[in-house]
Design a protein around this motif. Structure first.
Motif, PDB file in Angstrom:
ATOM      1  N   UNK A 248      -1.636  -2.364  -8.907  1.00  0.00           N
ATOM      2  CA  UNK A 248      -2.601  -1.297  -8.671  1.00  0.00           C
ATOM      3  C   UNK A 248      -1.888   0.054  -8.643  1.00  0.00           C
ATOM      4  N   UNK A 249      -2.553   1.114  -9.061  1.00  0.00           N
ATOM      5  CA  UNK A 249      -1.915   2.436  -9.047  1.00  0.00           C
ATOM      6  C   UNK A 249      -1.391   2.824  -7.675  1.00  0.00           C
ATOM      7  N   UNK A 250      -2.128   2.443  -6.630  1.00  0.00           N
ATOM      8  CA  UNK A 250      -1.688   2.819  -5.282  1.00  0.00           C
ATOM      9  C   UNK A 250      -0.395   2.116  -4.883  1.00  0.00           C
ATOM     10  N   UNK A 251      -0.149   0.929  -5.489  1.00  0.00           N
ATOM     11  CA  UNK A 251       1.106   0.242  -5.199  1.00  0.00           C
ATOM     12  C   UNK A 251       2.292   1.033  -5.749  1.00  0.00           C
ATOM     13  N   UNK A 252       2.124   1.600  -6.940  1.00  0.00           N
ATOM     14  CA  UNK A 252       3.175   2.427  -7.528  1.00  0.00           C
ATOM     15  C   UNK A 252       3.380   3.704  -6.727  1.00  0.00           C
ATOM     16  N   UNK A 253       2.276   4.292  -6.291  1.00  0.00           N
ATOM     17  CA  UNK A 253       2.356   5.532  -5.523  1.00  0.00           C
ATOM     18  C   UNK A 253       3.087   5.349  -4.198  1.00  0.00           C
TER      19      UNK A 253
ATOM     20  N   UNK B  27       8.102   5.060  -2.906  1.00  0.00           N
ATOM     21  CA  UNK B  27       9.119   5.688  -2.041  1.00  0.00           C
ATOM     22  C   UNK B  27       9.016   5.235  -0.591  1.00  0.00           C
ATOM     23  N   UNK B  28       7.796   5.142  -0.076  1.00  0.00           N
ATOM     24  CA  UNK B  28       7.621   4.708   1.313  1.00  0.00           C
ATOM     25  C   UNK B  28       8.077   3.261   1.487  1.00  0.00           C
ATOM     26  N   UNK B  29       7.791   2.419   0.486  1.00  0.00           N
ATOM     27  CA  UNK B  29       8.202   1.019   0.569  1.00  0.00           C
ATOM     28  C   UNK B  29       9.722   0.896   0.566  1.00  0.00           C
ATOM     29  N   UNK B  30      10.382   1.711  -0.275  1.00  0.00           N
ATOM     30  CA  UNK B  30      11.840   1.658  -0.316  1.00  0.00           C
ATOM     31  C   UNK B  30      12.453   2.158   0.996  1.00  0.00           C
ATOM     32  N   UNK B  31      11.848   3.187   1.577  1.00  0.00           N
ATOM     33  CA  UNK B  31      12.325   3.670   2.873  1.00  0.00           C
ATOM     34  C   UNK B  31      12.145   2.601   3.953  1.00  0.00           C
ATOM     35  N   UNK B  32      11.025   1.906   3.883  1.00  0.00           N
ATOM     36  CA  UNK B  32      10.756   0.825   4.849  1.00  0.00           C
ATOM     37  C   UNK B  32      11.828  -0.256   4.753  1.00  0.00           C
ATOM     38  N   UNK B  33      12.200  -0.620   3.527  1.00  0.00           N
ATOM     39  CA  UNK B  33      13.216  -1.653   3.340  1.00  0.00           C
ATOM     40  C   UNK B  33      14.594  -1.133   3.753  1.00  0.00           C
ATOM     41  N   UNK B  34      14.911   0.101   3.383  1.00  0.00           N
ATOM     42  CA  UNK B  34      16.224   0.660   3.706  1.00  0.00           C
ATOM     43  C   UNK B  34      16.437   0.758   5.211  1.00  0.00           C
ATOM     44  N   UNK B  35      15.353   0.984   5.948  1.00  0.00           N
ATOM     45  CA  UNK B  35      15.466   1.084   7.404  1.00  0.00           C
ATOM     46  C   UNK B  35      15.816  -0.250   8.042  1.00  0.00           C
ATOM     47  N   UNK B  36      15.678  -1.324   7.273  1.00  0.00           N
ATOM     48  CA  UNK B  36      15.978  -2.660   7.780  1.00  0.00           C
ATOM     49  C   UNK B  36      17.123  -3.292   6.990  1.00  0.00           C
TER      50      UNK B  36
END
Length: 224
Positions: free
Chosen positions: A167-172, A175-184
């Motif tokens: 879905x387009x919103x998944x692509x949008x 950055x937030x998803x990568x930050x979420x993973x990087x924080x862990x």
């Protein structure tokens, strides 16, 4: 007798110049535009400028239309011909077929939702026959032959389903998803180090994965 592939065709009927080929072409256009939920027999009849009675003369049910449309797009997948398609490089033949199959599914994203339906159309069967024959040329026999056939098919389907359902919103939210993973990173060090959620060339990723699968089959059979 159930299913469009298991019923005899009806004789030609006088009247409006409607044919099964025209119906299938219109159905594919409607499916491309609206998806499976957008296809109804009423809307298909309207697109064809035909009455429902005329439409039902050629196709008995919506399920028939879906089966015919799915087989139609498999006809877009070109088969290698000549020497390559009979006794040549099995690996090149398999790769060509699977790349073409995936491309056809991505052109028609609705197709991924229909692959649990009976796959008995002539285009599907011809391409499945080609795949099995190519894998047999590698030296595979049952039960490895069946496992390889289904494994490669599932790889193509899985790739197409993943991209078709994005879905387009998944692509949008990338950055937030990568930050979420990087924080862990302490919990998921391998995922962070590999760039698990990074943007990537999915065509290249598919080709690389296919290479690994074919390398494994070649090693299994000693076919190089």
């Amino acid at each position: 007798m159930s299913g469009v592939w298991l019923r005899p065709g009806r004789p030609a009927r006088t009247g409006p110049p409607l044919s099964r080929d025209r119906i299938v072409a219109a159905a594919v256009e409607l499916l491309d535009a609206e998806g499976v939920t957008g296809l109804t027999m009423r809307r298909l009849a309207e697109r064809l400028d035909a009455g429902s009675t005329t439409l039902y003369w050629h196709v008995a049910t919506k399920d028939d239309v879906l089966d015919l449309a799915l087989d139609h797009i498999f006809g877009e997948v070109e088969l290698p011909t000549g020497e390559a398609g009979s006794a040549g490089d099995w690996r090149a033949d398999v790769e060509t077929l699977l790349l073409g199959w995936r491309a056809a599914m991505l052109r028609h994203p609705w197709s991924a939702a229909l692959l649990g339906r009976p796959m008995l159309g002539p285009n599907v069967l011809a391409r499945t026959e080609f795949l099995v024959s190519a894998l047999r040329r590698s030296g595979l026999v049952e039960p490895d032959l069946g496992a390889a056939t289904h494994g490669l098919a599932n790889y193509v389907i899985g790739s197409a389903v993943t991209l078709a359902s994005a879905r387009p919103e998944d692509t949008d939210s990338g950055p937030a998803a990568r930050e979420h993973l990087a924080a862990q990173a302490d919990r998921y060090p391998a995922l962070v180090a590999s760039g698990h959620l990074d943007d990537r060339d999915w065509d290249d990723t598919f080709r690389r994965g296919l290479t690994y699968l074919l390398d494994g089959l070649a090693a299994r059979t000693g076919s190089g």
